[in-house]
Design a protein around this motif. Sequence first.
Motif, PDB file in Angstrom:
ATOM      1  N   LEU A  33       0.846  -1.194   0.000  1.00 33.11           N
ATOM      2  CA  LEU A  33       0.000   0.000   0.000  1.00 33.11           C
ATOM      3  C   LEU A  33       0.882   1.244   0.000  1.00 33.11           C
ATOM      4  N   ALA A  34       0.540   2.221  -0.824  1.00 27.39           N
ATOM      5  CA  ALA A  34       1.364   3.430  -0.986  1.00 27.39           C
ATOM      6  C   ALA A  34       2.791   3.008  -1.350  1.00 27.39           C
ATOM      7  N   ALA A  35       2.899   2.226  -2.433  1.00 26.69           N
ATOM      8  CA  ALA A  35       4.177   1.623  -2.822  1.00 26.69           C
ATOM      9  C   ALA A  35       5.228   2.660  -3.218  1.00 26.69           C
ATOM     10  N   GLY A  36       4.790   3.846  -3.654  1.00 30.55           N
ATOM     11  CA  GLY A  36       5.751   4.881  -4.015  1.00 30.55           C
ATOM     12  C   GLY A  36       6.729   4.386  -5.064  1.00 30.55           C
ATOM     13  N   LEU A  37       8.023   4.659  -4.837  1.00 34.86           N
ATOM     14  CA  LEU A  37       9.057   4.252  -5.793  1.00 34.86           C
ATOM     15  C   LEU A  37       9.773   2.995  -5.319  1.00 34.86           C
ATOM     16  N   ASP A  38       9.061   2.157  -4.573  1.00 32.73           N
ATOM     17  CA  ASP A  38       9.606   0.899  -4.071  1.00 32.73           C
ATOM     18  C   ASP A  38       9.908  -0.037  -5.253  1.00 32.73           C
ATOM     19  N   ALA A  39      11.098  -0.650  -5.233  1.00 30.85           N
ATOM     20  CA  ALA A  39      11.497  -1.529  -6.347  1.00 30.85           C
ATOM     21  C   ALA A  39      11.552  -2.998  -5.941  1.00 30.85           C
ATOM     22  N   VAL A  46       2.777  -9.539  -6.902  1.00 31.16           N
ATOM     23  CA  VAL A  46       2.921  -8.347  -6.064  1.00 31.16           C
ATOM     24  C   VAL A  46       2.016  -7.253  -6.633  1.00 31.16           C
ATOM     25  N   PHE A  47       1.064  -6.812  -5.813  1.00 28.79           N
ATOM     26  CA  PHE A  47       0.184  -5.701  -6.175  1.00 28.79           C
ATOM     27  C   PHE A  47       0.763  -4.427  -5.568  1.00 28.79           C
ATOM     28  N   GLU A  48       0.945  -3.413  -6.371  1.00 24.42           N
ATOM     29  CA  GLU A  48       1.420  -2.127  -5.868  1.00 24.42           C
ATOM     30  C   GLU A  48       0.314  -1.102  -6.030  1.00 24.42           C
ATOM     31  N   LEU A  49      -0.084  -0.473  -4.918  1.00 23.42           N
ATOM     32  CA  LEU A  49      -1.136   0.542  -4.961  1.00 23.42           C
ATOM     33  C   LEU A  49      -0.551   1.908  -4.627  1.00 23.42           C
ATOM     34  N   ASP A  50      -0.839   2.886  -5.453  1.00 24.79           N
ATOM     35  CA  ASP A  50      -0.455   4.267  -5.166  1.00 24.79           C
ATOM     36  C   ASP A  50      -1.219   5.182  -6.117  1.00 24.79           C
ATOM     37  N   GLN A  51      -0.972   6.488  -5.972  1.00 26.56           N
ATOM     38  CA  GLN A  51      -1.630   7.459  -6.830  1.00 26.56           C
ATOM     39  C   GLN A  51      -1.246   7.203  -8.298  1.00 26.56           C
ATOM     40  N   PRO A  52      -2.195   7.404  -9.203  1.00 22.29           N
ATOM     41  CA  PRO A  52      -1.917   7.147 -10.625  1.00 22.29           C
ATOM     42  C   PRO A  52      -0.661   7.864 -11.141  1.00 22.29           C
ATOM     43  N   THR A  53      -0.404   9.095 -10.670  1.00 22.22           N
ATOM     44  CA  THR A  53       0.776   9.844 -11.137  1.00 22.22           C
ATOM     45  C   THR A  53       2.070   9.160 -10.699  1.00 22.22           C
ATOM     46  N   ILE A  60      -1.443  -0.617  -9.571  1.00 20.99           N
ATOM     47  CA  ILE A  60      -2.809  -0.094  -9.616  1.00 20.99           C
ATOM     48  C   ILE A  60      -2.817   1.346  -9.121  1.00 20.99           C
ATOM     49  N   GLY A  61      -3.262   2.260  -9.982  1.00 21.03           N
ATOM     50  CA  GLY A  61      -3.377   3.667  -9.594  1.00 21.03           C
ATOM     51  C   GLY A  61      -4.702   3.910  -8.888  1.00 21.03           C
ATOM     52  N   VAL A  62      -4.630   4.252  -7.603  1.00 21.90           N
ATOM     53  CA  VAL A  62      -5.847   4.501  -6.815  1.00 21.90           C
ATOM     54  C   VAL A  62      -5.594   5.654  -5.845  1.00 21.90           C
ATOM     55  N   ASP A  63      -6.674   6.224  -5.359  1.00 14.38           N
ATOM     56  CA  ASP A  63      -6.602   7.184  -4.260  1.00 14.38           C
ATOM     57  C   ASP A  63      -6.827   6.382  -2.980  1.00 14.38           C
ATOM     58  N   LEU A  64      -5.780   6.222  -2.177  1.00 18.37           N
ATOM     59  CA  LEU A  64      -5.880   5.370  -0.985  1.00 18.37           C
ATOM     60  C   LEU A  64      -6.762   5.963   0.102  1.00 18.37           C
ATOM     61  N   THR A  65      -7.159   7.243  -0.050  1.00 20.53           N
ATOM     62  CA  THR A  65      -8.087   7.817   0.931  1.00 20.53           C
ATOM     63  C   THR A  65      -9.532   7.415   0.610  1.00 20.53           C
ATOM     64  N   GLN A  66      -9.743   6.864  -0.610  1.00 18.63           N
ATOM     65  CA  GLN A  66     -11.067   6.332  -0.987  1.00 18.63           C
ATOM     66  C   GLN A  66     -11.049   4.813  -0.790  1.00 18.63           C
ATOM     67  N   ASP A  67     -12.198   4.172  -1.024  1.00 20.03           N
ATOM     68  CA  ASP A  67     -12.255   2.707  -0.872  1.00 20.03           C
ATOM     69  C   ASP A  67     -11.642   2.048  -2.110  1.00 20.03           C
ATOM     70  N   TRP A  68     -10.502   1.398  -1.899  1.00 18.27           N
ATOM     71  CA  TRP A  68      -9.747   0.782  -3.001  1.00 18.27           C
ATOM     72  C   TRP A  68      -9.971  -0.735  -3.080  1.00 18.27           C
ATOM     73  N   GLU A 124      -5.902   9.821  12.593  1.00 20.99           N
ATOM     74  CA  GLU A 124      -6.247   8.569  13.282  1.00 20.99           C
ATOM     75  C   GLU A 124      -7.436   7.856  12.640  1.00 20.99           C
ATOM     76  N   GLY A 125      -8.439   8.615  12.216  1.00 21.26           N
ATOM     77  CA  GLY A 125      -9.613   8.006  11.578  1.00 21.26           C
ATOM     78  C   GLY A 125      -9.232   7.272  10.304  1.00 21.26           C
ATOM     79  N   ALA A 126      -8.376   7.889   9.502  1.00 20.47           N
ATOM     80  CA  ALA A 126      -7.931   7.270   8.243  1.00 20.47           C
ATOM     81  C   ALA A 126      -7.091   6.026   8.515  1.00 20.47           C
ATOM     82  N   VAL A 127      -6.280   6.062   9.580  1.00 23.82           N
ATOM     83  CA  VAL A 127      -5.479   4.887   9.958  1.00 23.82           C
ATOM     84  C   VAL A 127      -6.399   3.716  10.282  1.00 23.82           C
ATOM     85  N   ARG A 128      -7.409   3.971  11.106  1.00 28.68           N
ATOM     86  CA  ARG A 128      -8.355   2.901  11.488  1.00 28.68           C
ATOM     87  C   ARG A 128      -9.053   2.332  10.249  1.00 28.68           C
TER      88      ARG A 128
END
Length: 278
Positions: free
Chosen positions: A90-96, A109-116, A137-145, A173-177
Amino acid sequence: MSNSGQRPGQAVADTGTLVAAIRAEETRRPDRLFEDPFAERLAGEAGRQMLAEAVATSGDKSALQIVVRTRFWDEALLSAVPPVKQVVILAAGLDARAYRLPWPDGTTVFELDQPTVIAAKAEVLAGDAPRCRRIAIGVDLTQDWTDTLRVNGFDSTQPAVWLMEGLLQYLDEGAVRTVFERVDTMSAAGSVLLYDIVGKTLLDSVMLAAVREQMSRNGAPWLFGTDSPAQLCEPLGWSAVVTDVAEPGNEWHRWFAPAVPLDVPGVPRGYFVTATKS
């Protein structure tokens, strides 16, 4: 990636460039804790500049944390697969990791982060082949992915390994939960959850003030920390093992303070958590 006129989320994406620069720096060391031959390209000039600025502003302690964290999660991921065949970052960023770790045959391996972020990484690594089946997968992790992950081939009836690396401090904290609830609903028994957390004592400490000020200036403030990291997943039915970052940090001769037993309160520290769903 400049910080001027940023879209929301861009500043947090920029931290991925900084992480890549730290990994590139570590890879150049003769006593390196890991090897990331892709980090230099992924960091680029922007990453090198960010790293120089970060070290000048707040020293190299936060860079050390990222070095230790990278090695710790490399080992934890490889010890979880097999039997688990699907990994979600989750939020894979530039992880290789999809390109550099020796994944067992049949691992996805599924990598989720912003489309950009996904697009920028695809451009840099266009000529390279991953060492597993990689699904970005380009997604907004603040929404339901969760539905998007399923549509892309994730099987929630089979166990998975989840990695949340360097993510949780940027959420409230709410987003973490919410993230933990979503991971839990998608996890079959036998799933493994890996995450790191900034301790609340550390978050509020003088020693982190310069780092926090810099992150806020860059538009990516640190919002969340807790000294009860297991409580994020145990109420949902996971059993957690908590490790103070200083433990492996000292073991690998890459830390600046002795490890203090976890039952000593009031110690500023970071945590690694490895949890299993029974």
